[in-house]
Design an enzyme around this catalytic site. Sequence first.
Site, mmCIF file in Angstrom:
data_model
loop_
_atom_site.group_PDB
_atom_site.id
_atom_site.type_symbol
_atom_site.label_atom_id
_atom_site.label_comp_id
_atom_site.label_asym_id
_atom_site.label_seq_id
_atom_site.Cartn_x
_atom_site.Cartn_y
_atom_site.Cartn_z
ATOM 1 N N ASN A 37 0.846 -1.187 0.000
ATOM 2 C CA ASN A 37 0.000 0.000 0.000
ATOM 3 C C ASN A 37 0.886 1.243 0.000
ATOM 4 O O ASN A 37 1.947 1.271 0.635
ATOM 5 C CB ASN A 37 -1.006 0.011 1.162
ATOM 6 C CG ASN A 37 -0.375 -0.085 2.539
ATOM 7 O OD1 ASN A 37 0.672 -0.695 2.713
ATOM 8 N ND2 ASN A 37 -1.029 0.500 3.525
ATOM 9 N N GLU A 39 0.350 5.184 0.659
ATOM 10 C CA GLU A 39 -0.573 6.242 1.089
ATOM 11 C C GLU A 39 -0.123 7.588 0.545
ATOM 12 O O GLU A 39 0.979 7.736 0.015
ATOM 13 C CB GLU A 39 -0.654 6.265 2.616
ATOM 14 C CG GLU A 39 -1.292 5.012 3.184
ATOM 15 C CD GLU A 39 -1.462 5.065 4.692
ATOM 16 O OE1 GLU A 39 -0.836 5.913 5.354
ATOM 17 O OE2 GLU A 39 -2.241 4.229 5.203
ATOM 18 N N GLU A 50 -3.014 -4.642 -2.978
ATOM 19 C CA GLU A 50 -3.564 -5.581 -3.949
ATOM 20 C C GLU A 50 -3.646 -4.950 -5.338
ATOM 21 O O GLU A 50 -3.233 -5.550 -6.334
ATOM 22 C CB GLU A 50 -4.970 -6.047 -3.522
ATOM 23 C CG GLU A 50 -5.017 -6.765 -2.188
ATOM 24 C CD GLU A 50 -5.276 -5.848 -1.001
ATOM 25 O OE1 GLU A 50 -4.756 -4.706 -0.990
ATOM 26 O OE2 GLU A 50 -5.998 -6.269 -0.080
ATOM 27 N N CYS A 83 -10.145 -4.858 0.453
ATOM 28 C CA CYS A 83 -11.260 -3.907 0.514
ATOM 29 C C CYS A 83 -12.123 -4.086 -0.738
ATOM 30 O O CYS A 83 -11.731 -4.764 -1.693
ATOM 31 C CB CYS A 83 -10.741 -2.475 0.626
ATOM 32 S SG CYS A 83 -10.142 -1.773 -0.928
ATOM 33 N N CYS A 86 -10.636 -3.025 -4.094
ATOM 34 C CA CYS A 86 -9.721 -4.046 -4.612
ATOM 35 C C CYS A 86 -10.493 -5.256 -5.124
ATOM 36 O O CYS A 86 -10.129 -5.844 -6.145
ATOM 37 C CB CYS A 86 -8.724 -4.474 -3.538
ATOM 38 S SG CYS A 86 -7.442 -3.233 -3.261
HETATM 39 ZN ZN LIG Z 1 -7.985 -2.272 -1.274
#
Ligand SMILES: [Zn+2]
Length: 127
Positions: A37, A39, A50, A83, A86
Amino acid sequence: MKDELLKLLDKAYAPYSKFQVAAIIEMKDGKFIPGVNVENASYGATICAERNAITTAVTMGYKAGDFKRLYVMVSGDKLSTPCFMCRQVITEFFDKDCEIIEMGKDGTMEKHLVADLCPYPFDKSDL
Ligand SMILES: [Zn+2]
């Protein structure tokens, strides 16, 4: 795969949430493609691990149907599934019978099929 995910977890850029995520896609040709990830101060510009891995695979030339399995590890104490943003992207490239494996830092793991996590996908048949 646990050690690879743990090592990758350190590369996540998560200064705001402190929630690091590592994803590794196993391709049908045997290659493994990582993502973390990333940010951003503008939170909405954040990309999940992902989707980072999936877009990297596409950049490398892989197509829908080339994806075999997705491994995900998070820095938190519980296992996390992808999530829903994704999951939407996962349904674009992974077959319904592909596995998504959530792995904990201690090696615990859960396995789901794409069909289980994405039972009613919005896809090209909806357009
Ligand atoms: Zn996600």
